[in-house]
Design a protein around this motif. Sequence first.
Motif, PDB file in Angstrom:
ATOM      1  N   PHE A  75       0.654  -1.098  -0.239  1.00 10.11           N
ATOM      2  CA  PHE A  75       0.398   0.008   0.104  1.00 10.11           C
ATOM      3  C   PHE A  75       1.032   0.988  -0.014  1.00 10.11           C
ATOM      4  CE2 PHE A  75      -2.647  -3.396   2.259  1.00 10.11           C
ATOM      5  CZ  PHE A  75      -3.442  -3.623   1.370  1.00 10.11           C
ATOM      6  N   ASP A  76       0.556   2.599  -0.937  1.00  7.91           N
ATOM      7  CA  ASP A  76       1.655   3.895  -1.094  1.00  7.91           C
ATOM      8  C   ASP A  76       0.642   4.915   0.253  1.00  7.91           C
ATOM      9  OD1 ASP A  76       3.189   2.769  -3.125  1.00  7.91           O
ATOM     10  OD2 ASP A  76       0.908   3.302  -4.496  1.00  7.91           O
ATOM     11  N   ASN A  77      -0.787   4.299   0.556  1.00  6.66           N
ATOM     12  CA  ASN A  77      -1.130   5.552   1.470  1.00  6.66           C
ATOM     13  C   ASN A  77      -1.276   3.638   2.706  1.00  6.66           C
ATOM     14  OD1 ASN A  77      -2.349   5.956   3.738  1.00  6.66           O
ATOM     15  ND2 ASN A  77      -3.740   7.782   1.489  1.00  6.66           N
ATOM     16  N   PRO A  78      -0.980   4.057   4.303  1.00  6.04           N
ATOM     17  CA  PRO A  78      -0.572   3.172   4.859  1.00  6.04           C
ATOM     18  C   PRO A  78      -2.145   2.894   5.714  1.00  6.04           C
ATOM     19  CG  PRO A  78       1.279   4.579   5.550  1.00  6.04           C
ATOM     20  CD  PRO A  78       0.493   4.998   4.089  1.00  6.04           C
ATOM     21  N   ILE A  79      -3.134   4.180   5.182  1.00  7.39           N
ATOM     22  CA  ILE A  79      -4.455   4.175   6.156  1.00  7.39           C
ATOM     23  C   ILE A  79      -5.514   3.717   5.218  1.00  7.39           C
ATOM     24  CG2 ILE A  79      -6.389   5.515   5.994  1.00  7.39           C
ATOM     25  CD1 ILE A  79      -3.866   6.054   8.118  1.00  7.39           C
ATOM     26  N   GLU A  80      -5.151   3.027   4.312  1.00 12.20           N
ATOM     27  CA  GLU A  80      -5.810   2.229   2.758  1.00 12.20           C
ATOM     28  C   GLU A  80      -6.203   0.757   3.550  1.00 12.20           C
ATOM     29  OE1 GLU A  80      -4.367   2.775  -0.932  1.00 12.20           O
ATOM     30  OE2 GLU A  80      -4.802   4.715  -0.575  1.00 12.20           O
ATOM     31  N   MET A  81      -5.341   0.577   4.491  1.00  9.79           N
ATOM     32  CA  MET A  81      -4.964  -1.124   5.206  1.00  9.79           C
ATOM     33  C   MET A  81      -5.721  -1.096   6.143  1.00  9.79           C
ATOM     34  SD  MET A  81      -0.909  -2.094   5.546  1.00  9.79           S
ATOM     35  CE  MET A  81      -0.615  -1.207   6.845  1.00  9.79           C
ATOM     36  N   THR A  82      -6.355  -0.168   6.965  1.00  2.65           N
ATOM     37  CA  THR A  82      -7.032   0.250   7.691  1.00  2.65           C
ATOM     38  C   THR A  82      -8.123  -1.363   7.705  1.00  2.65           C
ATOM     39  OG1 THR A  82      -8.058   2.138   7.567  1.00  2.65           O
ATOM     40  CG2 THR A  82      -6.283   1.830   8.715  1.00  2.65           C
TER      41      THR A  82
END
Length: 97
Positions: A43-50
């Motif tokens: 994931f480029d943006n870690p928030i997308e993992m949530t």
Amino acid sequence: MKTFIKLFSNQEGEIERFLKQFYNNSNLSVTVSSSLLEWEQSFDNPIEMTEMIGVFIDNLEDFKINMWVCLDENMLINVTKNNVDDLIRYMYERFPY
């Protein structure tokens, strides 16, 4: 550095079942082998993992899989019911974009 999620299972078909459920609910498609015992997504943006972390924890009893999250190089965090709230809170504080 890219962050990533890793899924592990000792039972064939479990990761495939989880990913099909997750991606069907997200209107995305995924093709994986039923014999898959390990899967990784960057994931480029870690928030997308949530979102995936939340779905994993909500369905923990339905699947025989383990989830690990990497936010820093060479450091994996096992996602459990005991640490998921703190982990997600930490991610939003550390990566507020």
